[in-house]
Write a protein that holds these residues in place. Sequence first.
Motif, PDB file in Angstrom:
ATOM      1  N   PHE A   1       0.836  -1.205   0.000  1.00 30.78           N
ATOM      2  CA  PHE A   1       0.000   0.000   0.000  1.00 30.78           C
ATOM      3  C   PHE A   1       0.869   1.254   0.000  1.00 30.78           C
ATOM      4  CE2 PHE A   1      -2.149   3.358   2.433  1.00 30.78           C
ATOM      5  CZ  PHE A   1      -3.261   3.565   1.615  1.00 30.78           C
ATOM      6  N   GLY A   2       1.943   1.238   0.775  1.00 34.50           N
ATOM      7  CA  GLY A   2       2.859   2.375   0.772  1.00 34.50           C
ATOM      8  C   GLY A   2       3.484   2.608  -0.587  1.00 34.50           C
ATOM      9  N   TRP A   3       3.880   1.516  -1.257  1.00 35.14           N
ATOM     10  CA  TRP A   3       4.443   1.668  -2.602  1.00 35.14           C
ATOM     11  C   TRP A   3       3.397   2.174  -3.593  1.00 35.14           C
ATOM     12  CZ3 TRP A   3       9.160   1.956  -4.473  1.00 35.14           C
ATOM     13  CH2 TRP A   3      10.213   1.467  -3.721  1.00 35.14           C
ATOM     14  N   ALA A   4       2.162   1.748  -3.442  1.00 37.30           N
ATOM     15  CA  ALA A   4       1.104   2.240  -4.331  1.00 37.30           C
ATOM     16  C   ALA A   4       0.913   3.745  -4.162  1.00 37.30           C
ATOM     17  CB  ALA A   4      -0.207   1.501  -4.037  1.00 37.30           C
ATOM     18  N   VAL A   5       0.921   4.216  -2.909  1.00 39.10           N
ATOM     19  CA  VAL A   5       0.804   5.657  -2.656  1.00 39.10           C
ATOM     20  C   VAL A   5       2.000   6.394  -3.235  1.00 39.10           C
ATOM     21  CG1 VAL A   5       0.728   7.404  -0.843  1.00 39.10           C
ATOM     22  CG2 VAL A   5      -0.628   5.322  -0.613  1.00 39.10           C
ATOM     23  N   PHE A   6       3.203   5.835  -3.061  1.00 36.67           N
ATOM     24  CA  PHE A   6       4.406   6.481  -3.575  1.00 36.67           C
ATOM     25  C   PHE A   6       4.373   6.593  -5.099  1.00 36.67           C
ATOM     26  CE2 PHE A   6       8.822   5.951  -5.124  1.00 36.67           C
ATOM     27  CZ  PHE A   6       9.343   7.163  -4.682  1.00 36.67           C
ATOM     28  N   LEU A   7       3.994   5.511  -5.771  1.00 39.66           N
ATOM     29  CA  LEU A   7       3.936   5.551  -7.234  1.00 39.66           C
ATOM     30  C   LEU A   7       2.843   6.481  -7.730  1.00 39.66           C
ATOM     31  CD1 LEU A   7       4.461   1.744  -7.989  1.00 39.66           C
ATOM     32  CD2 LEU A   7       6.130   3.599  -8.205  1.00 39.66           C
ATOM     33  N   LEU A   8       1.724   6.521  -7.034  1.00 38.56           N
ATOM     34  CA  LEU A   8       0.647   7.437  -7.412  1.00 38.56           C
ATOM     35  C   LEU A   8       1.099   8.890  -7.301  1.00 38.56           C
ATOM     36  CD1 LEU A   8      -2.339   7.759  -8.243  1.00 38.56           C
ATOM     37  CD2 LEU A   8      -2.909   7.796  -5.801  1.00 38.56           C
ATOM     38  N   LEU A   9       1.796   9.217  -6.220  1.00 41.13           N
ATOM     39  CA  LEU A   9       2.308  10.579  -6.055  1.00 41.13           C
ATOM     40  C   LEU A   9       3.354  10.899  -7.115  1.00 41.13           C
ATOM     41  CD1 LEU A   9       2.646  10.688  -2.170  1.00 41.13           C
ATOM     42  CD2 LEU A   9       0.984  11.928  -3.559  1.00 41.13           C
ATOM     43  N   ALA A  10       4.220   9.919  -7.427  1.00 42.88           N
ATOM     44  CA  ALA A  10       5.233  10.145  -8.455  1.00 42.88           C
ATOM     45  C   ALA A  10       4.576  10.401  -9.816  1.00 42.88           C
ATOM     46  CB  ALA A  10       6.182   8.951  -8.529  1.00 42.88           C
ATOM     47  N   TYR A  11       3.513   9.653 -10.106  1.00 43.98           N
ATOM     48  CA  TYR A  11       2.790   9.877 -11.361  1.00 43.98           C
ATOM     49  C   TYR A  11       2.143  11.254 -11.376  1.00 43.98           C
ATOM     50  CZ  TYR A  11      -0.729   9.302 -15.022  1.00 43.98           C
ATOM     51  OH  TYR A  11      -1.514   9.480 -16.132  1.00 43.98           O
ATOM     52  N   LYS A  12       1.582  11.668 -10.246  1.00 43.83           N
ATOM     53  CA  LYS A  12       0.961  12.986 -10.148  1.00 43.83           C
ATOM     54  C   LYS A  12       1.981  14.091 -10.376  1.00 43.83           C
ATOM     55  CE  LYS A  12      -2.249  16.005  -8.897  1.00 43.83           C
ATOM     56  NZ  LYS A  12      -3.426  16.272  -9.739  1.00 43.83           N
ATOM     57  N   VAL A  13       3.164  13.922  -9.796  1.00 44.47           N
ATOM     58  CA  VAL A  13       4.213  14.926  -9.947  1.00 44.47           C
ATOM     59  C   VAL A  13       4.668  15.011 -11.390  1.00 44.47           C
ATOM     60  CG1 VAL A  13       6.629  15.431  -9.362  1.00 44.47           C
ATOM     61  CG2 VAL A  13       5.001  14.851  -7.567  1.00 44.47           C
ATOM     62  N   SER A  14       4.760  13.852 -12.060  1.00 45.50           N
ATOM     63  CA  SER A  14       5.226  13.860 -13.448  1.00 45.50           C
ATOM     64  C   SER A  14       4.251  14.571 -14.376  1.00 45.50           C
ATOM     65  CB  SER A  14       5.445  12.422 -13.927  1.00 45.50           C
ATOM     66  OG  SER A  14       4.209  11.717 -13.991  1.00 45.50           O
ATOM     67  N   LYS A  15       2.974  14.671 -14.014  1.00 42.66           N
ATOM     68  CA  LYS A  15       1.973  15.312 -14.861  1.00 42.66           C
ATOM     69  C   LYS A  15       1.794  16.794 -14.565  1.00 42.66           C
ATOM     70  CE  LYS A  15       0.828  11.701 -17.225  1.00 42.66           C
ATOM     71  NZ  LYS A  15       1.125  11.650 -18.682  1.00 42.66           N
ATOM     72  N   LEU A  16       2.434  17.297 -13.526  1.00 31.01           N
ATOM     73  CA  LEU A  16       2.287  18.714 -13.179  1.00 31.01           C
ATOM     74  C   LEU A  16       3.036  19.572 -14.186  1.00 31.01           C
ATOM     75  CD1 LEU A  16       2.756  18.632  -9.298  1.00 31.01           C
ATOM     76  CD2 LEU A  16       0.626  18.870 -10.575  1.00 31.01           C
ATOM     77  N   ASP A  17       2.395  20.698 -14.610  1.00 36.51           N
ATOM     78  CA  ASP A  17       3.045  21.664 -15.493  1.00 36.51           C
ATOM     79  C   ASP A  17       3.988  22.527 -14.670  1.00 36.51           C
ATOM     80  OD1 ASP A  17       1.633  20.765 -17.666  1.00 36.51           O
ATOM     81  OD2 ASP A  17      -0.036  22.161 -17.309  1.00 36.51           O
ATOM     82  N   ARG A  18       5.145  22.730 -15.218  1.00 38.52           N
ATOM     83  CA  ARG A  18       6.087  23.580 -14.517  1.00 38.52           C
ATOM     84  C   ARG A  18       5.610  25.030 -14.583  1.00 38.52           C
ATOM     85  NH1 ARG A  18      11.886  22.450 -16.891  1.00 38.52           N
ATOM     86  NH2 ARG A  18      10.693  22.610 -18.810  1.00 38.52           N
ATOM     87  N   GLU A  19       5.532  25.648 -13.408  1.00 39.72           N
ATOM     88  CA  GLU A  19       5.014  27.018 -13.354  1.00 39.72           C
ATOM     89  C   GLU A  19       6.035  28.019 -13.880  1.00 39.72           C
ATOM     90  OE1 GLU A  19       3.862  27.846  -9.423  1.00 39.72           O
ATOM     91  OE2 GLU A  19       2.102  26.546  -9.460  1.00 39.72           O
ATOM     92  N   TYR A  20       7.287  27.755 -13.675  1.00 43.28           N
ATOM     93  CA  TYR A  20       8.295  28.709 -14.093  1.00 43.28           C
ATOM     94  C   TYR A  20       8.677  28.455 -15.548  1.00 43.28           C
ATOM     95  CZ  TYR A  20      12.734  31.063 -14.606  1.00 43.28           C
ATOM     96  OH  TYR A  20      13.754  31.847 -15.066  1.00 43.28           O
ATOM     97  N   GLN A  21       8.570  29.486 -16.353  1.00 41.96           N
ATOM     98  CA  GLN A  21       9.002  29.449 -17.746  1.00 41.96           C
ATOM     99  C   GLN A  21       9.759  30.736 -18.047  1.00 41.96           C
ATOM    100  OE1 GLN A  21       5.626  28.863 -20.254  1.00 41.96           O
ATOM    101  NE2 GLN A  21       5.296  26.733 -19.602  1.00 41.96           N
ATOM    102  N   GLU A  22      10.793  30.629 -18.834  1.00 44.22           N
ATOM    103  CA  GLU A  22      11.595  31.802 -19.165  1.00 44.22           C
ATOM    104  C   GLU A  22      10.789  32.772 -20.048  1.00 44.22           C
ATOM    105  OE1 GLU A  22      15.941  32.858 -21.171  1.00 44.22           O
ATOM    106  OE2 GLU A  22      15.201  30.797 -21.079  1.00 44.22           O
ATOM    107  N   TYR A  23      10.806  34.061 -19.692  1.00 41.38           N
ATOM    108  CA  TYR A  23      10.034  35.085 -20.413  1.00 41.38           C
ATOM    109  C   TYR A  23      10.713  35.393 -21.746  1.00 41.38           C
ATOM    110  CZ  TYR A  23       7.725  39.467 -21.516  1.00 41.38           C
ATOM    111  OH  TYR A  23       7.016  40.472 -22.132  1.00 41.38           O
ATOM    112  N   ASN A  24       9.891  35.318 -22.860  1.00 43.48           N
ATOM    113  CA  ASN A  24      10.415  35.579 -24.202  1.00 43.48           C
ATOM    114  C   ASN A  24       9.403  36.446 -24.944  1.00 43.48           C
ATOM    115  OD1 ASN A  24      11.506  35.583 -26.779  1.00 43.48           O
ATOM    116  ND2 ASN A  24      11.918  33.364 -26.799  1.00 43.48           N
ATOM    117  N   PRO A  25       9.701  37.727 -25.158  1.00 40.50           N
ATOM    118  CA  PRO A  25       8.739  38.633 -25.827  1.00 40.50           C
ATOM    119  C   PRO A  25       8.446  38.227 -27.273  1.00 40.50           C
ATOM    120  CG  PRO A  25      10.865  39.702 -25.521  1.00 40.50           C
ATOM    121  CD  PRO A  25      10.926  38.429 -24.769  1.00 40.50           C
TER     122      PRO A  25
END
Length: 688
Positions: free
Chosen positions: A81-105
């Motif tokens: 169960f602990g490994w299932a929670v860990f893998l689920l969180l890892a999958y969630k993190v991999s799908k998050l969009d990175r908020e920081y992006q370099e500004y390019n006019p």
Amino acid sequence: MAGQQFQYDDNGNTFFYFLTSFVGLIVIPATYYLWPRDQNAEQLRLKSLRRVHGRCLWYRLRLMKSQQSIVPTLKKAVLLFGWAVFLLLAYKVSKLDREYQEYNPYEVLNLDPGASQSEIKKQYRVLSLKHHPDKGGDEATFMRIAKAYAALTNEQSRQNWEMYGNPDGPGATSFGIALPAWIVDQKNSMLVLLVYGLAFMVILPVVVGTWWYRSIRYSGDQILINTTQLFMHFMYKTPNMNMKRLAMVLTAAFEFDPRSNKEATIRPTDNIEVPQLIRELGNINVKKKEPPFCYPYSLKARVLVLAHLARMDISEELEEDQRFVVRKSPALLQEMINVGCQLTMMANSRGEHQWATEHRPRHSCRSENCMKLTQMIVQGLQESKSPLLQLPHFEEEHLRYCISKKYKVRSLQDLVSLKDSDRRSMLRFLGEEKYDEVMAVLGSFPHITMDTKLQVLDDEDSNNITAGSIVTVTITLSRKRMAVRNGSAPSAVKEEEDEVSDKGSESDEGEANKDSPSERDEDSDKQSDTEVDEMAGDDEEEWEALQQSIQRRERALLETKSKVTHPVYSLYFPEEKQEWWWLYIADRRDQTLVSMPYHVCTLKDTEEVELKFPAPSKTGNYQYSVILRSDSYLGLDQIKPLKLEVHEAKAMLDNHPQWDIPDTEEEDEEQEDSDGIEESEDDDEDND
């Protein structure tokens, strides 16, 4: 100058990074340490022991435990169960969009990098007409377009973008905290404060305090400190402790008191069953009102131990309590031996000669009684019973066949030494299967051979024992099985008999072939020529022996040997026990301990042990004994004589050639010192 800005996670994105790392730090080590080991390997090990140990109580309990226990399954379920929670969180993190992006006019204006000023103005005009708020466009988008246009056309904005990545210049340094923003919300402040207070001011102190309180109550051998003090009090008070008194002191341990140990229990039915057992056992000093022997827990434990030694049938509830008491007893008896050794060393170190003289003989008997009682408890036998009752299918009525005038078998060694035909005839009350089982069990019993070497280390002549010197006895223990082959004596016993016969034949030949006087003279001339070579060889051998001893001590400090040796065959002991031994040197005539008992816990095949003791202060010949006692089997103890010839110590030399320094050397050294002082003074003047 730019400032600093701390931002909590409003969207909950960065919090997942923190949560994933936290869960991983728990799950990965927990899996390594807590994942159940291969159950098939344990089952195979038990299967290999079945032929010999199948009737042992501990073996049957282990099989029942392995079949009924759900602990390994629960451990696997929790870890998975602990490994299932860990893998689920890892999958969630991999799908998050990175908020920081370099500004390019250029990307904002949909232009290629390096576009001309006319192209920039033209594209700005098109986009501003499209996204202007007055035309129904989005204000935020229009502001980004205006900012990008300024960054590419305004000189100052362009420099800020190239240097800081922002047309507005350096902004505030932002620190993201991977905790959700609702934690610092004023609405939830009381709840968060309550959780923090409960965790760090209540739960953590309680956990640490409980651990500390439990740890300070136990010694390094996991014996209650109060029990050790109890043993020390009664062993000092009663140095001449017989077996009955020893059992009383043992069962008074606080490990059996429910107030000190939660594993111990006092049942309402004890008021009925314990008195009934007392009547069946007979005289067990029930009327003795000396505390703590008269306390209910001590009386119950004593009754259960004595019932175990008598192999009496008891109720299931009392049997469970009896297993607990019996399982704890060997460690407690070992603690009693340690306490006795401490009392003797304390008396010797303080110079209490009268106490030591009165107590050392009794301490020898007391320690040996502790060892005997350990053997009796492990095998479930009384002191007066035959060691043959350790074997399966042997009952009291069968012993008359063994002790008859024809066979005279009273020990395990006597039984092994019989011819196969005589042994089978004597054990005619056993069927073929039972006889084969008895032979398999008997063949698994240990047979130990001892080789001793006496020397004085760190001395010019290691073989010369002088008064007051520290004597080192190196004992090599070799374990073999008491295997019966081809109807003859066991191989280990037979080898010893062959060695004795070889020595006897050599001595006979030596006496028969004595040299004549002329031959002796020739031999003496030859010996005188080789004395120098032999002395040089002896020095080299002594040096090598000293180096080997030092290396052995260093290895012993660095190595950690396993205490898993060989499982003990015990019909009535509730726990799997390993073969361990006590080794010590004693003067059996005076009943004194010459060296303290050493607990040999790592004898699997061969083990080397060093016992040290001070030589007697008076010269003469002394007869000691090297004693090896089992902590598991009755009738397998061994005693080997140890002769000690003590010579007078050499007088201390007042003058030695290496201490004589010629006068010229002393004058030269003084002159060098004075020259050095003058040179240092000259250097100081030059520096000034």
